[in-house]
Design a protein around this motif. Structure first.
Motif, mmCIF file in Angstrom:
data_model
loop_
_atom_site.group_PDB
_atom_site.id
_atom_site.type_symbol
_atom_site.label_atom_id
_atom_site.label_comp_id
_atom_site.label_asym_id
_atom_site.label_seq_id
_atom_site.Cartn_x
_atom_site.Cartn_y
_atom_site.Cartn_z
ATOM 1 N N TYR A 249 0.825 -1.210 0.000
ATOM 2 C CA TYR A 249 0.000 0.000 0.000
ATOM 3 C C TYR A 249 0.862 1.263 0.000
ATOM 4 N N LEU A 250 1.798 1.343 0.931
ATOM 5 C CA LEU A 250 2.610 2.555 1.044
ATOM 6 C C LEU A 250 3.562 2.722 -0.136
ATOM 7 N N ALA A 251 3.923 1.614 -0.776
ATOM 8 C CA ALA A 251 4.809 1.694 -1.936
ATOM 9 C C ALA A 251 4.075 2.123 -3.194
ATOM 10 N N SER A 252 2.772 1.914 -3.231
ATOM 11 C CA SER A 252 1.998 2.061 -4.463
ATOM 12 C C SER A 252 1.334 3.430 -4.590
ATOM 13 N N ASP A 253 0.713 3.637 -5.752
ATOM 14 C CA ASP A 253 -0.022 4.872 -5.992
ATOM 15 C C ASP A 253 -1.288 4.970 -5.142
ATOM 16 N N ALA A 254 -1.680 3.861 -4.524
ATOM 17 C CA ALA A 254 -2.822 3.916 -3.617
ATOM 18 C C ALA A 254 -2.538 4.847 -2.441
ATOM 19 N N ALA A 255 -1.255 5.059 -2.137
ATOM 20 C CA ALA A 255 -0.857 5.938 -1.032
ATOM 21 C C ALA A 255 -0.170 7.202 -1.545
ATOM 22 N N SER A 256 -0.583 7.664 -2.715
ATOM 23 C CA SER A 256 0.100 8.798 -3.348
ATOM 24 C C SER A 256 0.034 10.093 -2.543
ATOM 25 N N PHE A 257 -0.920 10.206 -1.622
ATOM 26 C CA PHE A 257 -1.042 11.412 -0.802
ATOM 27 C C PHE A 257 -0.738 11.112 0.664
ATOM 28 N N VAL A 258 -0.025 10.023 0.902
ATOM 29 C CA VAL A 258 0.302 9.601 2.269
ATOM 30 C C VAL A 258 1.797 9.757 2.486
ATOM 31 N N THR A 259 2.175 10.641 3.388
ATOM 32 C CA THR A 259 3.574 10.785 3.779
ATOM 33 C C THR A 259 3.649 11.338 5.194
ATOM 34 N N GLY A 260 4.720 11.010 5.890
ATOM 35 C CA GLY A 260 4.878 11.440 7.279
ATOM 36 C C GLY A 260 3.957 10.717 8.233
ATOM 37 N N SER A 261 3.432 9.569 7.824
ATOM 38 C CA SER A 261 2.444 8.854 8.616
ATOM 39 C C SER A 261 3.050 7.617 9.273
ATOM 40 N N VAL A 262 2.374 7.155 10.328
ATOM 41 C CA VAL A 262 2.712 5.892 10.977
ATOM 42 C C VAL A 262 1.494 4.985 10.851
ATOM 43 N N LEU A 263 1.658 3.887 10.129
ATOM 44 C CA LEU A 263 0.571 2.941 9.931
ATOM 45 C C LEU A 263 0.729 1.799 10.934
ATOM 46 N N HIS A 264 -0.166 1.764 11.929
ATOM 47 C CA HIS A 264 -0.121 0.699 12.931
ATOM 48 C C HIS A 264 -0.787 -0.560 12.382
ATOM 49 N N VAL A 265 -0.045 -1.649 12.425
ATOM 50 C CA VAL A 265 -0.574 -2.962 12.045
ATOM 51 C C VAL A 265 -0.383 -3.834 13.286
ATOM 52 N N ASP A 266 -1.266 -3.630 14.253
ATOM 53 C CA ASP A 266 -1.015 -4.163 15.604
ATOM 54 C C ASP A 266 -2.220 -4.834 16.240
ATOM 55 N N ALA A 267 -3.250 -5.137 15.446
ATOM 56 C CA ALA A 267 -4.451 -5.797 15.977
ATOM 57 C C ALA A 267 -5.066 -5.018 17.137
ATOM 58 N N GLY A 268 -4.957 -3.699 17.067
ATOM 59 C CA GLY A 268 -5.576 -2.868 18.091
ATOM 60 C C GLY A 268 -4.783 -2.703 19.366
ATOM 61 N N TRP A 269 -3.546 -3.171 19.386
ATOM 62 C CA TRP A 269 -2.730 -3.128 20.616
ATOM 63 C C TRP A 269 -2.653 -1.718 21.196
ATOM 64 N N THR A 270 -2.337 -0.729 20.359
ATOM 65 C CA THR A 270 -2.165 0.637 20.857
ATOM 66 C C THR A 270 -3.488 1.358 21.068
ATOM 67 N N ALA A 271 -4.604 0.722 20.684
ATOM 68 C CA ALA A 271 -5.916 1.348 20.876
ATOM 69 C C ALA A 271 -6.590 0.905 22.164
ATOM 70 N N ILE A 272 -6.113 -0.168 22.746
ATOM 71 C CA ILE A 272 -6.789 -0.755 23.907
ATOM 72 C C ILE A 272 -6.143 -0.268 25.196
ATOM 73 N N ASP A 273 -6.966 0.154 26.121
ATOM 74 C CA ASP A 273 -6.496 0.716 27.391
ATOM 75 C C ASP A 273 -6.449 -0.378 28.457
ATOM 76 N N GLY A 274 -5.240 -0.735 28.853
ATOM 77 C CA GLY A 274 -5.088 -1.676 29.956
ATOM 78 C C GLY A 274 -5.248 -3.125 29.563
ATOM 79 N N ARG A 275 -5.124 -4.010 30.560
ATOM 80 C CA ARG A 275 -5.162 -5.452 30.324
ATOM 81 C C ARG A 275 -6.328 -6.112 31.034
ATOM 82 N N PHE A 276 -7.310 -5.325 31.414
ATOM 83 C CA PHE A 276 -8.450 -5.863 32.175
ATOM 84 C C PHE A 276 -9.727 -5.488 31.479
ATOM 85 N N THR A 277 -10.605 -6.459 31.278
ATOM 86 C CA THR A 277 -11.921 -6.197 30.694
ATOM 87 C C THR A 277 -12.933 -6.069 31.821
#
Length: 280
Positions: A249-277
């Motif tokens: 994606y980032l190599a291709s023209d699909a991301a032609s307007f994407v720069t300076g970004s961080v694409l998280h591929v982490d299964a939601g790790w950085t979106a989830i607060d804490g380790r307790f449900t």
């Protein structure tokens, strides 16, 4: 005229250099880029491993051309091998300079090589600090400078570096690794700002926990492995091939307007607060 969305991710006619292509995420990135039409140089300090990656990608390869017609073989339209191995020690700045001067012009640079020493700060040695910083940050700096310059001179290019969830979330024993991965994000963002006017895009991918040689220590410890799996929203680890789509994606023209970004591929790790449900 309607945009050619059917070929938005095609990379025909482009040369990709994948550093760390001998195993793990780098290997899968190289294979995926080639599958989308790129000619790929598989660079690694372990030349036999790079040769194995190239052989895997070239052997009885089924691909399609820009019109979607099926093709089969080991060469591009100019007769070049789709994937070629290249020995490169990124800890040697002169080797990087030589690569930039001797390889065909690079349109896509991907670098995945990294190391980690899992120790608490008070137990860390200066030599260990220098070793982690040298590969994770200094080598990245040298790669960006060498290949970013030629991209800027040609007016186009895509640089993709691999950060980590540890750039934003940490745990005991990850101090220097986390610091280098956070530093890499800022290095890439600055490169995006500086090289953007010359048509060069620069982005980071931040994986979650991935089954690679770098995480073999954790995989060997079942409670540790299971705890990491439970932290993500998908309750599992990633396999290296699950990072390949982000690279394409980032190599291709699909991301032609994407720069300076961080694409998280982490299964939601950085979106989830804490380790307790909490209870419902």
């Amino acid at each position: 005229m309607p945009h050619d969305y059917a070929n938005l991710f095609r990379l025909d006619g482009r040369h990709a250099l994948v550093v760390g292509a001998g195993s793990g995420i780098g290997r899968e990135a190289a294979l995926a880029l080639a599958a989308h039409g790129a000619r790929v140089t598989c660079a690694d300090r372990d030349l036999p491993a790079a040769e194995q990656t190239a052989a895997l990608g070239n052997a009885d390869r089924d691909t399609s051309d820009a019109q979607g017609n099926p093709t089969r073989g080991t060469s591009d339209a100019q007769g070049n091998a789709a994937l070629t191995p290249y020995e490169l020690n990124v800890l040697d700045p002169e080797a990087i300079t030589t690569a930039a001067q001797t390889l065909d012009p690079v349109d896509i640079l991907v670098f995945t090589a990294a190391t980690n020493v899992r120790k608490r700060i008070l137990d860390y040695t200066g030599e260990e600090f220098d070793r982690v910083v040298a590969l994770n940050l200094r080598a990245s700096f040298d790669l960006i400078r060498a290949f970013g310059k030629q991209m800027a001179d040609r007016g186009r290019g895509s640089i993709i570096g691999f950060s980590s969830i540890r750039a934003t979330t940490v745990e005991p024993g990850q101090s220097v690794y986390a610091a280098t991965k956070a530093g890499l994000v800022q290095l890439l963002r600055t490169a995006a700002a500086e090289l953007g006017p010359n048509g060069v895009r620069v982005n980071a991918i931040a994986p979650g926990v991935v089954e690679t040689p770098l995480t073999a220590q954790i995989k060997a410890n079942q409670p540790w492995y299971d705890a990491y799996a439970a932290k993500s929203a998908l309750n599992r680890w990633a396999t290296p091939d699950e990072l390949a789509g982000a690279v394409v994606y980032l190599a291709s023209d699909a991301a032609s307007f994407v720069t300076g970004s961080v694409l998280h591929v982490d299964a939601g790790w950085t979106a989830i607060d804490g380790r307790f449900t909490p209870p419902t």
